[in-house]
Design an enzyme around this catalytic site. Structure first.
Site, PDB file in Angstrom:
ATOM      1  N   HIS A 274       0.824  -1.209   0.000  1.00 40.58           N
ATOM      2  CA  HIS A 274       0.000   0.000   0.000  1.00 40.58           C
ATOM      3  C   HIS A 274       0.866   1.270   0.000  1.00 40.58           C
ATOM      4  CE1 HIS A 274      -3.209  -2.762   1.320  1.00 40.58           C
ATOM      5  NE2 HIS A 274      -2.405  -3.159   2.274  1.00 40.58           N
TER       6      HIS A 274
HETATM    7  O1  RIB Z   1      -4.646  -0.377   5.153  1.00 39.54           O
HETATM    8  C1  RIB Z   1      -3.291  -0.303   4.816  1.00 39.54           C
HETATM    9  C2  RIB Z   1      -2.612   0.762   5.584  1.00 39.54           C
HETATM   10  O2  RIB Z   1      -2.703   0.484   6.969  1.00 39.54           O
HETATM   11  C3  RIB Z   1      -1.102   0.855   5.295  1.00 39.54           C
HETATM   12  O3  RIB Z   1      -0.690   2.192   5.441  1.00 39.54           O
HETATM   13  C4  RIB Z   1      -0.483   0.003   6.370  1.00 39.54           C
HETATM   14  O4  RIB Z   1       0.830   0.427   6.732  1.00 39.54           O
HETATM   15  C5  RIB Z   1      -1.407   0.274   7.523  1.00 39.54           C
HETATM   16  O5  RIB Z   1      -0.975   1.468   8.146  1.00 39.54           O
END
Ligand code: RIB
Ligand code: CA
Length: 350
Positions: A274
């Site tokens: 992500h």
């Molecule tokens: O949902 C994904 C996000 O939540 C990413 O930023 C991961 O690091 C968590 O913080």
């Protein structure tokens, strides 16, 4: 590219595994000059986030970047952390040597404002954790949206299931009030006046296309000129990396925990990157296609609290406040990630 020509970037992270990969990408990018890091409570408590950030700066030879400590928790609810996903210290099985890092004498919200004022109209903001400190920064400096060149937020899920509740994504779920405040204040600050300056919002609907696999991780080690042992779901849990390169070793130990978590969730032996995707978009928005919409956050729903809702067609009669990422070429992203982080890792030992 000289530091003066590179994009000044302020990164707000809740360093966890993918946040660490995002920071590595920024450090590896000649077109990025990281001017500050905000430590936000999320994946792990805020002091552990600070420790992880200092450890990564030491590992990557970037100890001159100021690190600020954010709020202890969300704006108005108790903190929830995710050690089950990111490991007891937030970096999976990786353990970084303790570093005696010195925090700035101002907090993360002030750090956002100081960075924006020092680089008016030029600063790229990247928020890949809960939006607590960004919301606090916007309370201090309501003109923040006008001071930033670009804001990229990893958060939410648009027309897609959540990863924390059936409808809520982690960063928004940890602090829904902060996310709602950011989206609403930003929309009011810009509205239709400068649509190009609306935040880029990358939800799970987009970022889950960036699924790293053991073979991709193997490509990264090769690009770093590092020995390594290919990972497999058949390995004993917690098998430590034998990579010769210190950054590759840390990333492999971090990713193994993340692979195991996703496997146990039934998603396969892989890991959704992500935050690294958000970091790559912060430097080059053309990596993704977008649709403009008005985004808000459900705060009172019994079943839907923390859900991000996108009004694509103006049904609410409100200004658009986001460019939502809707399409990405994962291979183009991974090729760029490997092309930058591989040689950077190699440079740490040359
Ligand atoms: O949902 C994904 C996000 O939540 C990413 O930023 C991961 O690091 C968590 O913080
Ligand atoms: Ca994160």
């Amino acid at each position: 590219m000289t530091e003066a020509e590179a994009l000044p970037v302020f990164a707000d992270v809740d360093t966890g595994v993918d946040d660490a990969m995002a920071l590595a990408y920024l450090f590896a990018s000649d077109d990025a000059h990281v001017v500050g890091i905000a430590s936000t409570a999320g994946n792990v408590p805020v002091d552990q986030v600070c420790t992880n950030n200092f450890g990564l700066l030491e590992l990557c030879g970037r100890t001159g970047i100021p690190v600020s400590r954010g709020a202890d928790g969300p704006l108005s609810i108790p903190l929830r952390t995710a050690e089950d996903t990111h490991g007891p210290e937030g970096l999976g099985y990786a353990r970084l040597p303790p570093v005696d890092g010195r925090l700035t004498d101002y907090d993360a919200a002030q750090a956002w404002v100081r960075a924006a004022r020092e680089h008016p109209g030029k600063l790229v903001g990247l928020a890949v954790g809960p939006l607590t400190n960004l919301a606090l920064a916007m309370r201090i400096e309501p003109a923040l949206p006008r001071l930033l060149r670009r804001l990229v937020i990893m958060g939410g899920a648009f027309g897609y299931r959540g990863n924390t509740t059936p409808v809520s994504e982690w960063n928004v779920h940890v602090d829904p009030e902060a996310a709602s405040e950011v989206f609403n204040v930003w929309g009011a600050a810009w509205g239709l006046e400068k649509p190009s300056h609306l935040p880029i919002v990358l939800g799970l609907n987009l970022t889950e296309h960036a699924a790293m696999t053991p073979s991709t991780l193997g490509r990264l080690a090769a690009a770093a000129g590092s020995s390594t042992t290919p990972m497999s779901v058949l390995d004993d849990r917690g098998t430590r990396s034998a990579a010769a390169n210190p950054l590759i070793r840390v990333l492999e130990d971090a990713m193994r925990f993340y692979f195991e978590f996703h496997f146990d969730q039934g998603e396969g032996y892989l890991a959704h990157l992500h935050d690294p995707l958000a970091a790559a978009v912060a430097l080059d928005p053309d990596l993704v296609r977008y649709r403009q919409a008005t985004v808000d956050v459900e705060l009172t729903g019994t079943l839907t609290r923390g859900m991000t809702v996108a009004d694509w067609s103006g049904a609410w009669g409100r200004y658009p406040n986001a460019h939502i990422g809707v399409e990405v070429d994962p291979e183009a992203f991974f090729d760029r990630f490997i092309a930058r982080v591989g040689p950077f890792a190699a440079s740490l030992v040359s």
